[in-house]
Design a protein around this motif. Structure first.
Motif, PDB file in Angstrom:
ATOM      1  N   ARG A 239       0.887  -1.306   0.005  1.00 28.10           N
ATOM      2  CA  ARG A 239      -0.060   0.084   0.027  1.00 28.10           C
ATOM      3  C   ARG A 239       0.868   1.293  -0.056  1.00 28.10           C
ATOM      4  O   ARG A 239       1.932   1.418   0.835  1.00 28.10           O
TER       5      ARG A 239
ATOM      6  N   SER B 177      -9.510  -1.903   2.684  1.00 31.46           N
ATOM      7  CA  SER B 177      -9.453  -2.595   3.995  1.00 31.46           C
ATOM      8  C   SER B 177      -8.687  -2.000   4.960  1.00 31.46           C
ATOM      9  O   SER B 177      -8.887  -1.859   6.275  1.00 31.46           O
TER      10      SER B 177
ATOM     11  N   ASP C 189      -2.314   0.851  -4.274  1.00 30.73           N
ATOM     12  CA  ASP C 189      -2.088  -0.105  -3.598  1.00 30.73           C
ATOM     13  C   ASP C 189      -2.206  -1.594  -4.898  1.00 30.73           C
ATOM     14  O   ASP C 189      -2.726  -1.374  -5.806  1.00 30.73           O
TER      15      ASP C 189
ATOM     16  N   LYS D  37      -2.059  -6.267  -5.155  1.00 30.49           N
ATOM     17  CA  LYS D  37      -1.698  -7.528  -4.562  1.00 30.49           C
ATOM     18  C   LYS D  37      -1.099  -8.318  -5.526  1.00 30.49           C
ATOM     19  O   LYS D  37      -1.427  -8.385  -6.552  1.00 30.49           O
TER      20      LYS D  37
ATOM     21  N   ARG E  41      -5.107  -0.863  -7.162  1.00 27.41           N
ATOM     22  CA  ARG E  41      -6.173   0.384  -6.804  1.00 27.41           C
ATOM     23  C   ARG E  41      -5.093   1.398  -7.779  1.00 27.41           C
ATOM     24  O   ARG E  41      -3.992   1.868  -7.642  1.00 27.41           O
TER      25      ARG E  41
HETATM   26  P1  TMP Z   1      -7.742  -4.235   0.183  1.00 25.11           P
HETATM   27  O1  TMP Z   1      -7.772  -2.915   0.409  1.00 25.11           O
HETATM   28  O2  TMP Z   1      -9.291  -4.639  -0.112  1.00 25.11           O
HETATM   29  O3  TMP Z   1      -7.181  -5.029   1.414  1.00 25.11           O
HETATM   30  O4  TMP Z   1      -6.923  -4.589  -1.054  1.00 25.11           O
HETATM   31  C1  TMP Z   1      -5.716  -4.284  -1.213  1.00 25.11           C
HETATM   32  C2  TMP Z   1      -5.267  -4.703  -2.648  1.00 25.11           C
HETATM   33  O5  TMP Z   1      -5.396  -5.704  -2.941  1.00 25.11           O
HETATM   34  C3  TMP Z   1      -6.185  -3.962  -3.725  1.00 25.11           C
HETATM   35  O6  TMP Z   1      -5.312  -3.379  -4.546  1.00 25.11           O
HETATM   36  C4  TMP Z   1      -7.134  -4.921  -3.970  1.00 25.11           C
HETATM   37  C5  TMP Z   1      -6.173  -6.324  -3.993  1.00 25.11           C
HETATM   38  N1  TMP Z   1      -6.820  -7.447  -3.463  1.00 25.11           N
HETATM   39  C6  TMP Z   1      -6.926  -8.285  -4.553  1.00 25.11           C
HETATM   40  O7  TMP Z   1      -6.243  -8.360  -5.724  1.00 25.11           O
HETATM   41  N2  TMP Z   1      -7.820  -9.491  -4.206  1.00 25.11           N
HETATM   42  C7  TMP Z   1      -8.204  -9.651  -3.007  1.00 25.11           C
HETATM   43  O8  TMP Z   1      -8.747 -10.858  -2.533  1.00 25.11           O
HETATM   44  C8  TMP Z   1      -8.179  -8.520  -2.138  1.00 25.11           C
HETATM   45  C9  TMP Z   1      -8.839  -8.656  -0.676  1.00 25.11           C
HETATM   46  C10 TMP Z   1      -7.501  -7.495  -2.397  1.00 25.11           C
END
Ligand code: TMP
Length: 235
Positions: free
Chosen positions: A94, A100, A175, A177, A199
């Motif tokens: 992030r 979240s 951010d 993942k 994001r």
């Molecule tokens: P979050 O803020 O929902 O924890 O997500 C953080 C980042 O991770 C955001 O760019 C979306 C990505 N993400 C996924 O790709 N798969 C997932 O299952 C989750 C929860 C988030």
């Protein structure tokens, strides 16, 4: 490359075997889920857009020294990738507060973080992908110390490269993942990198160009992905 039997179907992608033992086909679906599949839907042509965006990003990362599973794009929804054993850990970085981090910790959305937050989550829908630390990963035998060290190093390298990549397209990487796999004894980047997994905010306007349009019912979901594809492919 001959397409053979289905090996695995996830929420957004399907993996097929090929006639090569080390290579599989990754097929991108239009299905979208959020909040651990509590919310479900489809986004017209999402699979096509995410395949195109992921292919460009993997090419760029590969050209800049990041080991990835990407071999080549095969069709509008398919890419050829190395067959890896996925490490069941979702690795998140992030740069600004969103999602979240705001929901669970009360951070103000958009706050620029004084340094990137490095997060690990257990990739396991049955347990709601809980946040975990390196001790959990190691003692639950999800990865070794050496693998975790590689994953961390590559993740920070990916953050620097992707921030630069998107900024050149007037997009800020808020951010993301990523997921890793084991291939011939090495840790390499796997899965996808797309607006489903990052994001992406337009610089200046803050317009959301990612899956938050689906998660938060912001509307014009397809158009957001299309805009990212257009910028990434310079079309
Ligand atoms: P979050 O803020 O929902 O924890 O997500 C953080 C980042 O991770 C955001 O760019 C979306 C990505 N993400 C996924 O790709 N798969 C997932 O299952 C989750 C929860 C988030």
């Amino acid at each position: 490359m001959e397409k053979r039997e289905k090996l695995y179907e996830g929420k957004a992608k399907i993996l097929y075997a090929t006639d090569h033992p080390d290579l599989v086909i990754q097929y991108f679906k239009d299905d979208a889920t959020a909040f651990n599949a509590k919310k479900k839907g489809t986004v017209d042509e999402k699979g096509i857009m995410n395949n195109g965006i992921s292919a460009k990003i993997f090419e760029y990362l590969g050209a800049n020294g990041v080991p990835t599973h990407f071999e080549k794009q095969l069709s509008d929804r398919e890419m050829l990738v190395k067959k890896v054993q996925i490490v069941p850990v979702e690795v998140i970085i992030r740069n600004r507060a969103a999602g979240s981090l705001c929901r669970n910790y009360g951070a103000v959305e958009g706050k620029v973080l004084s340094r990137p937050i490095y997060e690990l989550c257990y990739k396991n829908d049955a347990y709601n992908d809980p946040l975990m630390n390196e001790d959990h990963v190691i003692t639950l035998d999800l990865a070794t110390d050496a693998e975790l060290a590689d994953m961390k190093k590559i993740t920070f390298q990916v953050n620097e490269l992707l921030k630069k990549f998107f900024l050149a397209l007037n997009i800020e990487l808020i951010d993301f993942k990523i997921e890793f796999g084991r291939y011939k004894g090495k840790i390499i980047l796997a899965d996808e990198i797309s607006p489903d997994t990052c994001r992406l905010w337009e610089v200046g306007t803050g317009v959301r160009l990612d899956k938050d349009r689906f998660r938060n019912d912001l509307g014009n979901i397809k158009e957001g992905y299309q805009e990212v594809l257009k910028r990434v492919t310079h079309k």
